[in-house]
Design a protein around this motif. Structure first.
Motif, short mmCIF file in Angstrom:
data_model
loop_
_atom_site.label_atom_id
_atom_site.label_comp_id
_atom_site.label_asym_id
_atom_site.label_seq_id
_atom_site.Cartn_x
_atom_site.Cartn_y
_atom_site.Cartn_z
N SER B 105 55.50 29.05 31.94
CA SER B 105 55.21 30.06 32.96
C SER B 105 53.73 30.41 32.95
O SER B 105 53.10 30.48 31.90
CB SER B 105 56.03 31.32 32.68
N LYS B 106 53.16 30.61 34.14
CA LYS B 106 51.75 30.91 34.24
C LYS B 106 51.47 31.78 35.48
O LYS B 106 51.99 31.53 36.55
CB LYS B 106 50.95 29.60 34.33
N ILE B 107 50.63 32.81 35.28
CA ILE B 107 50.23 33.67 36.40
C ILE B 107 48.75 34.02 36.21
O ILE B 107 48.27 34.10 35.08
CB ILE B 107 51.11 34.95 36.46
N VAL B 108 48.05 34.18 37.34
CA VAL B 108 46.65 34.64 37.27
C VAL B 108 46.60 36.02 37.90
O VAL B 108 47.10 36.23 39.01
CB VAL B 108 45.69 33.69 38.01
N ILE B 109 46.05 37.00 37.15
CA ILE B 109 45.89 38.34 37.71
C ILE B 109 44.42 38.57 38.02
O ILE B 109 43.53 38.06 37.33
CB ILE B 109 46.45 39.44 36.77
N PHE B 110 44.19 39.32 39.11
CA PHE B 110 42.83 39.57 39.60
C PHE B 110 42.56 41.07 39.64
O PHE B 110 43.46 41.86 39.95
CB PHE B 110 42.64 39.00 41.02
N GLU B 111 41.32 41.41 39.39
CA GLU B 111 40.94 42.82 39.35
C GLU B 111 41.10 43.48 40.73
O GLU B 111 41.50 44.63 40.82
CB GLU B 111 39.47 42.89 38.91
N ARG B 112 40.77 42.72 41.79
CA ARG B 112 40.80 43.32 43.12
C ARG B 112 41.71 42.55 44.06
O ARG B 112 42.17 41.45 43.76
CB ARG B 112 39.36 43.40 43.67
N GLU B 113 41.99 43.14 45.22
CA GLU B 113 42.86 42.47 46.17
C GLU B 113 42.18 41.20 46.71
O GLU B 113 40.98 41.00 46.52
CB GLU B 113 43.27 43.41 47.31
N ASN B 114 42.99 40.33 47.36
CA ASN B 114 42.50 39.07 47.93
C ASN B 114 41.89 38.13 46.91
O ASN B 114 40.97 37.36 47.22
CB ASN B 114 41.49 39.34 49.06
N PHE B 115 42.38 38.21 45.66
CA PHE B 115 42.00 37.26 44.60
C PHE B 115 40.51 37.29 44.30
O PHE B 115 39.88 36.23 44.16
CB PHE B 115 42.46 35.84 44.96
N ILE B 116 39.94 38.48 44.23
CA ILE B 116 38.53 38.57 43.83
C ILE B 116 38.37 39.48 42.61
O ILE B 116 39.31 40.14 42.17
CB ILE B 116 37.60 39.00 45.00
N GLY B 117 37.16 39.46 42.05
CA GLY B 117 36.87 40.25 40.84
C GLY B 117 37.27 39.48 39.60
O GLY B 117 37.58 38.29 39.64
N ASN B 118 37.21 40.17 38.46
CA ASN B 118 37.64 39.58 37.19
C ASN B 118 39.01 38.94 37.33
O ASN B 118 39.87 39.48 38.01
CB ASN B 118 37.76 40.67 36.12
N GLN B 119 39.22 37.81 36.67
CA GLN B 119 40.56 37.21 36.69
C GLN B 119 40.97 36.79 35.29
O GLN B 119 40.13 36.59 34.41
CB GLN B 119 40.64 36.03 37.63
#
Lengths: 196, 196
Positions: B105-119
């Protein structure tokens, strides 16, 4: 941001408030508190864990229902409580928990009390023990070999919670009555490591 | 008992009851149910997941609060609900979830909406994202690359829950409003894989 996570190893720090949503009287602690009333608060109604893992208790002197508290914000009692069946809005004492490095935590669960019957060595998180092959919705006894663990009455980390540590009782919990003063059955359907 | 776990890969099976503690009218399902009232029940008040993972919903047609249901027994609404703040005793629809092999299982989380910022790429369970270095108590957007995940409002897998799958929306959840019809903030403090 890298995936290799620097795990903070204390010092522990928790900030508690006597009103919900981080309002009212505020106090910081870096070690255990046996009775919040002796600090001039009638109850803890919200809290922020700033460092380390903690256990909160329903009653003073670390008695009653237990609640694992890891780093983050808890604006109301229901953000730490695991069960509505026995509705708890009290948090009167708390103490730090020593967790092991996440990869080194280890516990052995036994089918029956006194460490007999089928046994299973666990070093990962299990939101459903039965899904992974454990034959029943109960666990008879447990031996913590490394770190600290939370086991839960229901799958998905819900219901009554019991915090088990290698530093308490020599890590041996041979009967469900030793899991906590509020333990009424040996029903355990999920289990996970405590995160520092 | 060995540690190598045979992961059951379906068929899915859930048994639901219209009274608490597995009483009253009883029905078995091996696929989704869009409206339990069409099956002659007014509500689901207890359930047993016998195979696979499921998501339950507050309303018919898979709307409202979401509840992850993994293998095990759920005798009352509070054994699956994650939040008392918005007290829910309704479970009107449910459907199977495809989880990946636990290790994949794998997921990428982003700091801001629309997949921008820290990930941050995640392939393990995190009862406290902040404890492991995530800089805030919020997550702006998420991309599921493999498997199914549950994220929670509070640390320790408490509060509102959102089930995120690589098979839905192409795995892309670019704003908190896409996490579920009940999502009101982007507060996410714990996250874990769904177990099959």
């Amino acid at each position: 941001m890298a995936l290799t996570n620097p795990v903070p190893m204390g010092p522990w720090k928790i900030t508690v408030y006597d009103q919900e949503h981080f309002q009212g009287k505020r106090m910081e602690f870096t070690s255990s508190c046996q009775n919040i009333m002796e600090c001039g608060m009638d109850n803890v109604r919200s809290l922020k864990v700033e460092c380390g893992a903690w256990v909160g208790y329903e009653h003073s002197s670390f008695c009653g229902q237990q609640f694992i508290l890891e780093r983050g914000d808890y604006p109301r009692w229901d953000s730490w409580s695991g069960s509505n069946a026995y509705h708890i809005e009290r948090l009167m004492s708390f103490r730090p928990v020593c967790a092991a490095n996440h990869k080194e935590s280890k516990i052995v669960i036994f089918e029956r009390e006194n460490f007999i019957g089928n046994q299973w060595e666990i070093s990962d998180d299990y939101p459903s023990l039965q899904a992974m092959g454990w034959p029943s919705k109960e666990v008879g006894s447990m031996k913590v070999q490394s770190g600290a663990w939370v086991c839960y009455q229901f799958p998905g980390y819900r219901g009554y919670q019991y915090i088990l540590e290698c530093d308490c009782h020599g890590g041996e919990y041979k009967h469900y009555r030793e899991w906590g003063s509020h333990a009424q059955t040996c029903q355990v359907q999920s289990i996970r490591r405590v995160q520092n």
